[in-house]
Design a protein around this motif. Structure first.
Motif, short mmCIF file in Angstrom:
data_model
loop_
_atom_site.label_atom_id
_atom_site.label_comp_id
_atom_site.label_asym_id
_atom_site.label_seq_id
_atom_site.Cartn_x
_atom_site.Cartn_y
_atom_site.Cartn_z
N MET A 1 0.81 -1.21 0.00
CA MET A 1 0.00 0.00 0.00
C MET A 1 0.85 1.27 0.00
O MET A 1 0.55 2.24 -0.70
CB MET A 1 -0.93 -0.01 1.22
N THR A 2 1.93 1.27 0.77
CA THR A 2 2.80 2.45 0.81
C THR A 2 3.74 2.51 -0.38
O THR A 2 4.38 3.54 -0.61
CB THR A 2 3.63 2.45 2.10
N GLU A 3 3.84 1.38 -1.12
CA GLU A 3 4.72 1.29 -2.30
C GLU A 3 6.15 1.67 -1.96
O GLU A 3 6.75 2.58 -2.53
CB GLU A 3 4.17 2.14 -3.45
N LEU A 4 6.68 0.94 -0.99
CA LEU A 4 8.07 1.11 -0.57
C LEU A 4 8.88 -0.11 -0.97
O LEU A 4 8.37 -1.22 -1.02
CB LEU A 4 8.14 1.29 0.95
N PRO A 5 10.18 0.07 -1.25
CA PRO A 5 11.03 -1.08 -1.59
C PRO A 5 11.29 -1.94 -0.37
O PRO A 5 11.57 -1.44 0.72
CB PRO A 5 12.32 -0.43 -2.10
N LEU A 6 11.16 -3.25 -0.55
CA LEU A 6 11.39 -4.20 0.54
C LEU A 6 11.74 -5.54 -0.07
O LEU A 6 11.11 -5.96 -1.04
CB LEU A 6 10.13 -4.33 1.40
N VAL A 7 12.73 -6.21 0.49
CA VAL A 7 13.06 -7.58 0.08
C VAL A 7 12.77 -8.50 1.25
O VAL A 7 13.28 -8.30 2.35
CB VAL A 7 14.53 -7.72 -0.36
N LEU A 8 11.93 -9.51 1.00
CA LEU A 8 11.65 -10.53 2.00
C LEU A 8 12.20 -11.86 1.47
O LEU A 8 11.75 -12.34 0.43
CB LEU A 8 10.15 -10.65 2.27
N VAL A 9 13.16 -12.42 2.18
CA VAL A 9 13.74 -13.71 1.80
C VAL A 9 13.06 -14.80 2.61
O VAL A 9 13.14 -14.80 3.84
CB VAL A 9 15.27 -13.74 2.04
N ASP A 10 12.39 -15.71 1.91
CA ASP A 10 11.72 -16.84 2.56
C ASP A 10 12.50 -18.11 2.25
O ASP A 10 12.46 -18.61 1.13
CB ASP A 10 10.28 -16.95 2.06
N VAL A 11 13.23 -18.62 3.24
CA VAL A 11 13.96 -19.88 3.08
C VAL A 11 12.99 -21.00 3.47
O VAL A 11 12.84 -21.33 4.65
CB VAL A 11 15.23 -19.90 3.95
#
Length: 446
Positions: A155-165
């Protein structure tokens, strides 16, 4: 056991103990005597010969997938000029990403071991709002806990990386075992229309490039990106050719002061007209004070809005922004025989197993092809053209058919064959080969 030439081992011993002849000779004697004993007594009933692949010259080191992921994020921060921030909570098998990044304070990396999964992702979102490359790492149970905050990042349209191992599930499941069972959660596991980018690494060393690419997309397209690896990749190790960072592209975030060319004063949800990417204003830059948040905003003014047409417009913008990323992705590649009748599809860590099975079948003169997906949402733009080229399409997965269901939803009218195992163990090449040979022989395989 493997009929390996021991000369390279002798050379390594000479380099290490060359100045100590007695120690050198003792080590070489142990090596050669043990090798000859095993050979002459036929200690192993069966021996094997494995052909190595040609390697490019360069400096190599052993690296695990989790370590490669961490270094890929460091490289992306360097190439973007952004500080790397990891907010994370320890969880098997992802914790080593946190351990590795904690060692790089000298490179400006900040790591926070948060009190829980929600705090891990929300600190990362806060870091992104402040202008950093925000990253969080987890496994399947943690991805479930982070889902509300992921929607907030959408919703905020911010850069984020989520690594799911990924690990075996559901619930706490099989913490030390490997599966590909989080795909649908990554694609759809949020409330509302909440699209984001989903990628999957293919090998332990590919985790470096995949992490770099995930960060590039997050920063240049102002979106959360979920990067799927798994326990097999994260804990697995490979020989890694240390790359020349100058060969990697510069990452160019869409800073408002650099890229916004409109005549009216900037507002926080103004977008690039081609990519629909929201311009990024870093707090503290004079003239670009603003707020973003979890409540829907007016597309023009940026104030809170419940107006129906505006909401429909913003939902469309967020969806189309992700879809247009496909224009920037490499074309999906085909491996094997383009004139084959059977195409094998995989994604993520099954790459080596599928490739071995396909190469083994082709070595007997049979025709077969494969394509392996690294970019899942959005799919590469030529995906449908490749898939429709073949009479029979087989999807191989370590789940009950999640990618097959997703692919069928993206491309209408597909009739897919499925090879699925959910045992918490890597797939067996022999089982894949037998299944594919059955299809090639016309057997009624489901």
């Amino acid at each position: 056991l493997y009929n390996k030439d021991i000369t390279p081992a002798e050379e390594l011993l000479k380099k290490k103990f060359g100045k100590k002849p007695s120690i050198l000779q003792a080590n070489i004697k142990v090596l050669t005597d043990g090798y000859n004993y095993g050979h002459n007594t036929h200690a192993s009933a069966t021996t094997y010969h494995i052909e190595g692949r040609d390697q490019r010259p360069g400096h190599y080191t052993e690296i695990t997938g989790n370590e490669a992921t961490a270094l890929g994020l460091v490289a992306a921060a360097e190439k973007s000029g952004r500080q790397l921030f990891l907010g994370s909570y320890p969880i098997t098998p992802a914790t080593d990403i946190l351990h590795t990044l904690a060692k790089y304070k000298a490179l400006g990396v900040k790591t926070v071991q948060a009190e829980d999964e929600i705090a891990g992702i929300t600190t990362a979102i806060g870091a992104s709002y402040a202008g950093a490359l925000g990253v969080t790492s987890t496994s399947g149970p943690g991805l479930a806990l982070k889902s509300e905050a992921l929607g907030y990042a959408v919703m905020t349209e911010l850069p984020l990386v989520l690594v799911d191992v990924m690990r075996g599930g559901p619930s706490t499941g099989l913490p030390t075992k490997s599966e590909q069972t989080d795909l649908l959660q990554a694609l759809y596991g949020r409330n509302g229309e909440s699209p984001l980018v989903v990628m999957a690494a293919t090998t332990p060393t590919d985790c470096f490039d995949a992490a770099f690419e995930a960060a590039r997309i997050a920063l240049e397209h102002m979106t959360p990106v979920i990067l799927l690896t798994d326990a097999y990749l994260g804990n697995g190790a490979s020989a890694w050719r240390i790359p020349d960072l100058s060969s990697y592209p510069e990452i160019k975030p869409p800073y408002v002061e650099r890229y916004y060319k409109g005549e009216t004063p900037w507002k926080p949800y103004f977008r690039d007209p081609e990519s629909y990417v929201r311009y990024w204003a870093i707090p503290g830059v004079e003239g670009f004070e603003h707020r973003v948040g979890g409540l829907e905003k007016d597309s023009e003014t940026g104030v809170i809005s419940t107006e129906p047409r505006n909401h429909a417009r913003m939902v469309g913008y967020r969806k189309e922004k992700i879809a247009r990323i496909a224009r920037c992705l490499p074309q999906q590649e085909l491996i094997g025989d383009e004139d084959a009748d059977v195409l094998v599809i995989g994604w993520g860590s099954t790459y080596g197993h599928i490739l071995s099975a396909v190469e083994g079948i082709r070595s007997t003169g049979r025709k077969i092809a494969m394509t392996h997906f690294k970019y899942i949402n959005p799919l590469p733009s030529n995906t449908e053209e490749i898939v429709r080229r073949f009479k029979k399409v087989v999807v191989v997965e370590q789940n009950t058919g999640q990618f097959a269901a997703y692919l069928s939803g993206q491309i209408g009218g597909l009739e897919l064959l499925k090879f699925n195992r959910v045992e918490g163990q890597p797939l067996k090449v022999a089982e894949i080969s037998d299944y594919l040979l059955g299809i090639l022989d016309g057997e009624n395989v489901k």
